[in-house]
Design a protein around this motif. Sequence first.
Motif, PDB file in Angstrom:
ATOM      1  N   TYR A 285       4.151   4.129  -7.722  1.00 59.03           N
ATOM      2  CA  TYR A 285       5.052   3.797  -6.625  1.00 59.03           C
ATOM      3  C   TYR A 285       6.446   3.504  -7.153  1.00 59.03           C
ATOM      4  CZ  TYR A 285       0.782   3.057  -3.892  1.00 59.03           C
ATOM      5  OH  TYR A 285      -0.428   3.209  -3.263  1.00 59.03           O
ATOM      6  N   SER A 286       7.424   3.688  -6.278  1.00 58.19           N
ATOM      7  CA  SER A 286       8.815   3.350  -6.562  1.00 58.19           C
ATOM      8  C   SER A 286       9.399   2.691  -5.321  1.00 58.19           C
ATOM      9  CB  SER A 286       9.602   4.617  -6.902  1.00 58.19           C
ATOM     10  OG  SER A 286      10.985   4.397  -6.783  1.00 58.19           O
TER      11      SER A 286
ATOM     12  N   THR B 101       0.856  -1.181   0.000  1.00 57.20           N
ATOM     13  CA  THR B 101       0.000   0.000   0.000  1.00 57.20           C
ATOM     14  C   THR B 101       0.895   1.234   0.000  1.00 57.20           C
ATOM     15  OG1 THR B 101      -1.961   1.034   0.986  1.00 57.20           O
ATOM     16  CG2 THR B 101      -0.302   0.173   2.515  1.00 57.20           C
ATOM     17  N   GLY B 102       0.298   2.382   0.226  1.00 64.46           N
ATOM     18  CA  GLY B 102       1.053   3.629   0.340  1.00 64.46           C
ATOM     19  C   GLY B 102       1.010   4.140   1.767  1.00 64.46           C
ATOM     20  N   LYS B 103       2.135   4.615   2.266  1.00 67.35           N
ATOM     21  CA  LYS B 103       2.206   5.115   3.643  1.00 67.35           C
ATOM     22  C   LYS B 103       1.296   6.313   3.873  1.00 67.35           C
ATOM     23  CE  LYS B 103       6.934   3.622   4.531  1.00 67.35           C
ATOM     24  NZ  LYS B 103       8.316   4.066   4.790  1.00 67.35           N
ATOM     25  N   SER B 104       0.962   7.049   2.809  1.00 64.16           N
ATOM     26  CA  SER B 104       0.125   8.228   2.965  1.00 64.16           C
ATOM     27  C   SER B 104      -1.366   7.887   3.115  1.00 64.16           C
ATOM     28  CB  SER B 104       0.309   9.171   1.773  1.00 64.16           C
ATOM     29  OG  SER B 104      -0.118   8.527   0.578  1.00 64.16           O
ATOM     30  N   LYS B 105      -1.741   6.645   2.883  1.00 62.02           N
ATOM     31  CA  LYS B 105      -3.147   6.240   2.940  1.00 62.02           C
ATOM     32  C   LYS B 105      -3.599   5.978   4.373  1.00 62.02           C
ATOM     33  CE  LYS B 105      -3.293   4.203  -1.647  1.00 62.02           C
ATOM     34  NZ  LYS B 105      -3.608   2.986  -2.413  1.00 62.02           N
TER      35      LYS B 105
ATOM     36  N   GLU C  62       4.907   1.120   0.634  1.00 57.53           N
ATOM     37  CA  GLU C  62       4.967   0.327   1.858  1.00 57.53           C
ATOM     38  C   GLU C  62       4.623  -1.115   1.533  1.00 57.53           C
ATOM     39  OE1 GLU C  62       3.393   0.905   6.301  1.00 57.53           O
ATOM     40  OE2 GLU C  62       1.822   1.105   4.793  1.00 57.53           O
ATOM     41  N   VAL C  63       5.477  -2.025   1.977  1.00 53.04           N
ATOM     42  CA  VAL C  63       5.170  -3.449   1.916  1.00 53.04           C
ATOM     43  C   VAL C  63       5.131  -3.960   3.350  1.00 53.04           C
ATOM     44  CG1 VAL C  63       6.035  -3.878  -0.418  1.00 53.04           C
ATOM     45  CG2 VAL C  63       7.599  -4.071   1.525  1.00 53.04           C
ATOM     46  N   LEU C  64       4.208  -4.871   3.585  1.00 55.60           N
ATOM     47  CA  LEU C  64       4.006  -5.411   4.928  1.00 55.60           C
ATOM     48  C   LEU C  64       3.849  -6.917   4.821  1.00 55.60           C
ATOM     49  CD1 LEU C  64       1.575  -2.845   4.566  1.00 55.60           C
ATOM     50  CD2 LEU C  64       2.333  -2.785   6.938  1.00 55.60           C
TER      51      LEU C  64
END
Length: 130
Positions: free
Chosen positions: A99-100, A43-47, A107-109
């Motif tokens: 994303y890059s 996902t994205g950290k800003s979400k 973000e990967v979890l």
Amino acid sequence: MDEIYEFIRKCGTYYLATVEDGQPRVRPFGTVNVFEGKLYIQTGKSKDVSKQIQKNPHVEICCFDGSRWCRVAGELVRDDRIEPKEAMLEQYPNLKSMYSASDDNTEVLFFRNAVATIYSFTEAPRTVTF
């Protein structure tokens, strides 16, 4: 765990449930990968979903293949290394426009203490832990 990964990939879309201020939040996701023997999502950290996970890492995902469904419950752990981010983006090249692996947002979890159960209307549930 590989069976669970393949099941989720086959479904294409799964639904991730988090909690925010005691209220459940559910949204569709489509990214899943196995890296170094762990099941990852992205996902994205800003979400908002990222902020919810960081506050309470206990989540559940659910997907349905038309006759069976799978639920995976566990804790999500952020992995800030570039290698799992690169692996995820290689698996989903369409994400590279947003994303890059080296940006501050990607973000990967991975799942820790996960319990996955496959259900159907005609067979007994089967559980896998990882």
